[in-house]
Write a protein that holds these residues in place. Structure first.
Motif, PDB file in Angstrom:
ATOM      1  N   ARG A  98     -10.278  -1.548  -4.850  1.00 18.10           N
ATOM      2  CA  ARG A  98      -9.643  -2.121  -6.039  1.00 18.10           C
ATOM      3  C   ARG A  98      -8.209  -2.492  -5.690  1.00 18.10           C
ATOM      4  NH1 ARG A  98     -10.510  -0.404 -11.389  1.00 18.10           N
ATOM      5  NH2 ARG A  98      -8.515   0.708 -11.285  1.00 18.10           N
ATOM      6  N   LEU A  99      -7.840  -3.746  -5.969  1.00 20.98           N
ATOM      7  CA  LEU A  99      -6.492  -4.241  -5.710  1.00 20.98           C
ATOM      8  C   LEU A  99      -5.876  -4.702  -7.023  1.00 20.98           C
ATOM      9  CD1 LEU A  99      -7.665  -4.178  -2.835  1.00 20.98           C
ATOM     10  CD2 LEU A  99      -6.547  -6.376  -2.410  1.00 20.98           C
ATOM     11  N   ALA A 143      -5.928   0.752  -4.330  1.00 17.35           N
ATOM     12  CA  ALA A 143      -5.594   0.920  -2.904  1.00 17.35           C
ATOM     13  C   ALA A 143      -4.416   0.054  -2.477  1.00 17.35           C
ATOM     14  CB  ALA A 143      -6.816   0.598  -2.053  1.00 17.35           C
ATOM     15  N   ALA A 144      -4.186  -1.052  -3.174  1.00 21.48           N
ATOM     16  CA  ALA A 144      -3.106  -1.970  -2.809  1.00 21.48           C
ATOM     17  C   ALA A 144      -2.760  -2.821  -4.022  1.00 21.48           C
ATOM     18  CB  ALA A 144      -3.513  -2.857  -1.634  1.00 21.48           C
ATOM     19  N   VAL A 169       0.868  -1.181   0.000  1.00 18.35           N
ATOM     20  CA  VAL A 169       0.000   0.000   0.000  1.00 18.35           C
ATOM     21  C   VAL A 169       0.904   1.231   0.000  1.00 18.35           C
ATOM     22  CG1 VAL A 169      -1.893  -1.176   1.188  1.00 18.35           C
ATOM     23  CG2 VAL A 169      -0.130   0.015   2.515  1.00 18.35           C
ATOM     24  N   GLU A 170       0.305   2.409  -0.104  1.00 19.08           N
ATOM     25  CA  GLU A 170       1.077   3.645  -0.003  1.00 19.08           C
ATOM     26  C   GLU A 170       1.769   3.725   1.360  1.00 19.08           C
ATOM     27  OE1 GLU A 170      -0.134   7.646  -1.701  1.00 19.08           O
ATOM     28  OE2 GLU A 170      -2.073   6.654  -1.423  1.00 19.08           O
ATOM     29  N   ALA A 171       3.040   4.111   1.357  1.00 21.44           N
ATOM     30  CA  ALA A 171       3.790   4.176   2.604  1.00 21.44           C
ATOM     31  C   ALA A 171       3.150   5.122   3.612  1.00 21.44           C
ATOM     32  CB  ALA A 171       5.231   4.600   2.323  1.00 21.44           C
ATOM     33  N   ASN A 172       2.678   6.250   3.135  1.00 16.52           N
ATOM     34  CA  ASN A 172       2.092   7.250   4.036  1.00 16.52           C
ATOM     35  C   ASN A 172       0.591   7.406   3.801  1.00 16.52           C
ATOM     36  OD1 ASN A 172       4.664   7.947   5.171  1.00 16.52           O
ATOM     37  ND2 ASN A 172       5.099   9.077   3.282  1.00 16.52           N
TER      38      ASN A 172
END
Length: 283
Positions: free
Chosen positions: A134-135, A182-183, A118-121
Motif C-alpha cells: 500500500r502506497l 509502506a511508502a 519510506v521509513e528511514a530505518n
C-alpha cells in the motif's frame, strides 16, 4: 410632501455627483485567487493571506482567497474556469490553459521534484520491496506527488501496488511514519517544510525528473493591466527579506516570470492522462 420630494431630489443629485468623483477603491474589482489545497485549509490560509495582503499593497488590486478542503473541489472549480487567479501545479496549468486559456504569470524558482519516501530505518531498500504494498499519495491528480509519480512507477519501473489517497502531503508522510503504508508520494519542497522529527524518520527512495514549479496563472477575462501588475508585484517580493519569506511560505520561493511554451508545454507531452482520476471516478 414638497419638502420630502425636494430632499429626495437633492439626495439623488448628490449620489449622482459622488458617482462621478468616486475614489478608485469604490470601483476596484475584487479578484478571486484560488490555491491548490496542498495542505489543510487553515495552513493554506496562514501561508497565503499575508502574501495576498502584501500583493494588494504592491498592486492596488483586491483579492479574495479561495481555499478548498478537497482537491476534487478545487479541480472542479478550475475545470469551470471559476478562479480569476490561481496557484496550481504544472499538469493543472496545462489543462487550464487548454480548457479556458489560463496564462501562467510567475512560477517558483526552484525545480519541482516528486519523491517517494519510506521509513528511514525500515526494511524497504528498493522499489522491488514495495511490490503489492500500500502506497499513500496526497490525491489522485497531484502532479509530481502522485500523477507523474504513479505513471513512472507503473510504466518505467513496472511496480504493482495499491494506491491510497490521504488528502495532503503531510498526511501521506505521516502514514509512513505510523506504518499505515509502506511508502508515500510527496515533493521535495513539501517534505523540507515538515518538522525535523518527521523528516529524519523518513528516507527518499525514489525521485522523479525535475520539472518547472507551480505557477500563478490568470484567466483571460482578467484585464492585461491587472495581470501584469500581479506578475510584477509577485516578482518584486524577491527584493526584501519579508517578501522573500512570504513567497517561500506560499511555495513560490524565488518567483520568476513564467512562459507556457518553455515551462509547461513539455509536461503536456508526458502522456500521463491515463493515470488521471476524474472526480468521483475510481483510482
Amino acid at each position: 410632501m414638497r419638502p420630502f420630494f425636494a430632499q429626495r431630489r437633492l439626495l439623488c443629485r448628490i449620489a449622482w455627483l459622488l458617482a462621478l468623483v468616486s475614489p478608485a477603491w469604490a470601483s476596484t474589482q475584487t479578484y478571486s485567487f484560488a490555491v491548490e489545497p496542498r495542505h489543510t485549509p487553515v495552513q493554506m490560509g496562514m501561508r497565503w493571506t499575508p502574501l495576498l495582503d502584501r500583493l494588494e499593497t504592491e498592486t492596488g488590486e483586491r483579492f479574495l482567497l479561495r481555499v478548498q478542503d478537497k482537491a476534487t473541489v478545487f479541480e472542479a472549480d478550475l475545470s469551470r474556469g471559476v478562479p480569476d487567479f490561481v496557484f496550481l501545479d504544472p499538469y493543472q496549468m496545462v489543462r487550464a490553459a487548454e480548457a479556458h486559456g489560463y496564462m501562467p504569470l510567475v512560477r517558483g524558482g526552484a525545480a519541482l521534484r516528486g519523491i517517494l519516501v519510506v521509513e528511514a530505518n525500515g526494511p524497504v531498500q528498493s522499489l522491488k520491496d514495495l511490490a503489492g504494498a500500500r502506497l499513500a499519495f496526497p490525491s489522485p491528480n497531484a502532479f509530481a506527488a502522485s500523477l507523474y509519480l504513479r505513471a513512472l512507477l507503473a510504466e518505467r519501473e513496472g511496480l504493482c501496488y495499491t494506491p491510497v489517497y490521504v488528502g495532503g502531503h503531510g498526511n501521506a508522510y505521516r502514514h509512513v511514519r505510523h506504518r499505515d503504508v509502506a511508502a508515500a508520494g510527496g515533493e521535495a519542497a513539501t517534505l523540507a517544510q515538515e518538522p525535523a522529527s518527521l523528516r529524519t524518520a523518513l528516507r527518499v527512495l525514489y525521485t522523479t525528473p525535475e520539472m518547472a514549479a507551480h505557477a500563478v496563472a490568470a484567466h483571460p477575462r482578467v484585464p492585461s493591466e491587472a495581470r501584469e501588475k500581479v506578475r510584477r508585484g509577485l516578482i518584486a517580493l524577491n527584493g526584501d527579506a519579508a517578501g522573500r519569506k512570504l513567497l517561500q511560505d506560499a511555495e513560490l520561493g524565488g518567483a520568476l516570470s513564467a512562459d507556457f511554451t518553455r515551462d509547461y508545454l513539455p509536461i503536456a507531452r508526458l502522456r500521463i492522462d491515463a493515470y488521471r482520476v476524474e472526480a468521483g471516478g475510481a483510482p
